[in-house]
Design an enzyme around this catalytic site. Structure first.
Site, short mmCIF file in Angstrom:
data_model
loop_
_atom_site.label_atom_id
_atom_site.label_comp_id
_atom_site.label_asym_id
_atom_site.label_seq_id
_atom_site.Cartn_x
_atom_site.Cartn_y
_atom_site.Cartn_z
N CYS A 116 -2.64 5.95 7.41
CA CYS A 116 -3.87 5.91 6.19
C CYS A 116 -5.35 5.76 7.01
CB CYS A 116 -3.54 4.80 5.35
SG CYS A 116 -2.12 5.16 4.18
N HIS A 256 -10.14 4.02 1.64
CA HIS A 256 -8.81 4.49 1.58
C HIS A 256 -8.29 4.06 0.15
CE1 HIS A 256 -4.84 5.48 2.07
NE2 HIS A 256 -4.44 4.33 2.27
N ASN A 286 -1.89 7.09 -3.54
CA ASN A 286 -2.26 7.38 -2.14
C ASN A 286 -1.55 8.39 -1.37
OD1 ASN A 286 -2.18 6.53 0.52
ND2 ASN A 286 -1.40 4.66 0.50
N1 ACO Z 1 7.53 -1.65 -10.95
C1 ACO Z 1 7.80 -2.99 -11.49
N2 ACO Z 1 7.93 -3.95 -10.63
C2 ACO Z 1 7.67 -3.77 -9.38
C3 ACO Z 1 7.38 -2.59 -8.92
C4 ACO Z 1 7.35 -1.48 -9.59
N3 ACO Z 1 6.84 -0.42 -9.30
N4 ACO Z 1 7.29 -2.65 -7.45
C5 ACO Z 1 7.52 -4.00 -7.26
N5 ACO Z 1 8.00 -4.60 -8.21
C6 ACO Z 1 8.29 -6.17 -8.46
C7 ACO Z 1 8.94 -6.53 -7.31
O1 ACO Z 1 10.32 -6.34 -6.97
C8 ACO Z 1 8.48 -8.17 -7.22
O2 ACO Z 1 9.41 -8.64 -8.35
P1 ACO Z 1 10.09 -10.02 -7.84
O3 ACO Z 1 9.03 -10.96 -8.00
O4 ACO Z 1 11.06 -10.27 -9.03
O5 ACO Z 1 10.63 -10.03 -6.53
C9 ACO Z 1 7.31 -8.08 -8.12
O6 ACO Z 1 6.97 -6.78 -8.46
C10 ACO Z 1 6.06 -8.47 -7.09
O7 ACO Z 1 6.20 -7.54 -6.13
P2 ACO Z 1 4.99 -7.57 -4.91
O8 ACO Z 1 5.63 -6.75 -3.88
O9 ACO Z 1 4.56 -9.06 -4.63
O10 ACO Z 1 3.93 -6.80 -5.83
P3 ACO Z 1 2.47 -6.65 -5.44
O11 ACO Z 1 1.40 -7.12 -6.20
O12 ACO Z 1 2.11 -7.14 -3.67
O13 ACO Z 1 2.11 -5.08 -5.35
C11 ACO Z 1 1.92 -3.39 -3.53
C12 ACO Z 1 2.91 -4.26 -4.40
C13 ACO Z 1 1.16 -2.59 -4.67
C14 ACO Z 1 2.73 -2.54 -2.68
C15 ACO Z 1 0.79 -4.08 -3.01
O14 ACO Z 1 1.63 -5.21 -2.20
C16 ACO Z 1 0.11 -3.23 -2.04
O15 ACO Z 1 -0.67 -2.40 -2.43
N6 ACO Z 1 0.40 -3.42 -0.70
C17 ACO Z 1 -0.72 -2.78 0.17
C18 ACO Z 1 -0.32 -1.45 0.51
C19 ACO Z 1 -1.26 -0.87 1.58
O16 ACO Z 1 -2.70 -0.91 1.54
N7 ACO Z 1 -0.61 -0.02 2.45
C20 ACO Z 1 -1.29 0.66 3.58
C21 ACO Z 1 -1.60 2.14 3.66
S1 ACO Z 1 -0.01 2.83 3.03
C22 ACO Z 1 0.04 3.95 4.88
O17 ACO Z 1 -0.40 3.65 5.70
C23 ACO Z 1 1.41 4.86 4.95
#
Ligand code: ACO
Length: 332
Positions: A116, A256, A286
């Site tokens: 990214c 980003h 993204n």
């Molecule tokens: N729908 C419903 N529930 C979901 C979903 C979904 N799509 N995805 C995850 N959950 C659930 C999980 O299973 C978890 O459930 P649990 O508590 O029962 O275990 C709960 O939601 C919370 O999950 P988290 O992973 O803690 O959710 P979070 O708030 O962290 O959001 C996300 C996830 C959106 C991926 C976030 O962590 C994020 O944006 N991370 C950074 C992404 C990023 O910047 N990446 C770098 C660039 S990408 C690249 O380089 C290719």
């Protein structure tokens, strides 16, 4: 004579027609529009459905549109640099394929892989070639077919990504515009939190890797989130301090687009009001290499020559950084 700087002098995009909505995703996996909007901020993303078309097609289409828009002959392009983590093939490079598609015959070039952050890394690369004085027209293409490495049975990743390509023309200028500075970083100790495990030389494709779904993106979202917020904010604030830029001096932060909560946190740390933070994640998700360029493309008509822009990104690797760019033209 003033020092040569590199300026973006034109920009065009290619977006696939198919729109994958949160409603459609919630029929495929256990998710909801409410969860996705609250936790990430995405409403829909574009998907390239045609199985015979991929990153080079999207990049090539964007490049052709750019050459027409800027009235540039393909023969005058010196270099083609493509930023992508989803090349059509391991080799030849996507740069070769894009050049061929766009009728570019007199250039050399290659691909850059920085997930990214790859637009910032390639902008700095192109900028260095331009500053050398040897190159006059560089075609910079940022393109990813993220749907080709997304597991549409995994709700933790399939809601996040979309497909897109953007092409930019980078040219020399001696005016006080263009790429003013770049602060870029890599840290491979982040490799376990965000990766694509198989298909490279470590684990070539096999029945086992396919069965174990190792050709899809793996992300430990929580771990990545924490580092992304702090690194993107730190490097963006460091860029402001280095150049004595106050919030009033900055026309736009162009971050980003991975998560609206990360974007808000970075804007807040920089002391910027929401109106100065470009956001289009709701419509495209993204798109990896293409997110910041898609923002620039959408903003093109609003940007004015001399506007101070801070571009900021974080991605797999880990990779991250900020670029201080002075916009180079008023769109016609
Ligand atoms: N729908 C419903 N529930 C979901 C979903 C979904 N799509 N995805 C995850 N959950 C659930 C999980 O299973 C978890 O459930 P649990 O508590 O029962 O275990 C709960 O939601 C919370 O999950 P988290 O992973 O803690 O959710 P979070 O708030 O962290 O959001 C996300 C996830 C959106 C991926 C976030 O962590 C994020 O944006 N991370 C950074 C992404 C990023 O910047 N990446 C770098 C660039 S990408 C690249 O380089 C290719």
């Amino acid at each position: 004579m003033n020092k040569i700087k590199a300026a973006i002098t034109g920009i065009e995009a290619y977006l696939p027609e198919y729109v994958l909505t949160n409603e459609e995703l919630s029929k495929m996996v256990d998710t909801s529009d409410e969860w996705i909007m609250q936790r990430v901020g995405i409403k829909e993303r574009r998907i390239l459905k045609d199985k015979d078309k991929a990153t080079a097609f999207m990049g090539g289409e964007a490049a052709k549109k750019l050459l027409a828009k800027t009235n540039t002959s393909p023969d005058t392009i010196d270099m083609v640099i493509v930023a992508t983590v989803t090349p059509d093939m391991a080799f030849p490079s996507t740069a070769c394929l894009v050049a061929d598609y766009a009728g570019i015959k007199n250039a050399w070039g290659y691909d850059v892989s920085a997930a990214c952050s790859s637009f910032l890394f390639t902008l700095q690369t192109a900028s260095s070639f331009i500053e050398s004085g040897k190159y006059k027209k560089i075609l910079l293409v940022t393109a990813d077919k993220m749907s080709s490495i997304t597991d549409y049975t995994d709700r933790t990743t399939c809601v996040l990504f979309g497909d897109a390509a953007v092409a930019m023309l980078i040219e020399p200028t001696t005016q006080e515009v263009g790429v003013m500075d770049a602060m870029l970083h890599i840290d491979g100790s982040g490799k376990d939190h965000l990766n694509l495990k198989a298909g490279g030389s470590l684990r070539p494709a096999s029945h086992e890797t396919v069965d174990a779904k190792m050709h899809y993106i793996y992300q430990d979202g929580k771990a990545v989130f924490k580092v992304a917020v702090s690194k993107m904010a730190d490097v963006s604030v460091a860029m402001m301090e280095k150049h004595n830029l106050r919030p009033d001096d900055i026309a736009w932060l162009i971050p980003h687009q991975a998560n609206l909560r990360i974007i808000d946190a970075v804007g807040n740390r920089m002391g910027l009001p929401k109106e100065k933070v470009m956001v289009n994640i709701e419509r495209y998700g993204n798109t990896t290499a293409a997110t910041i360029p898609l923002c620039l493309w959408e903003l093109e008509r609003q940007l004015k020559k001399g506007d101070n822009l801070i571009l900021s990104a974080f991605g797999g690797g880990f990779t991250w950084g900020a670029v201080y760019l002075k916009w180079a033209y008023n769109a016609k």
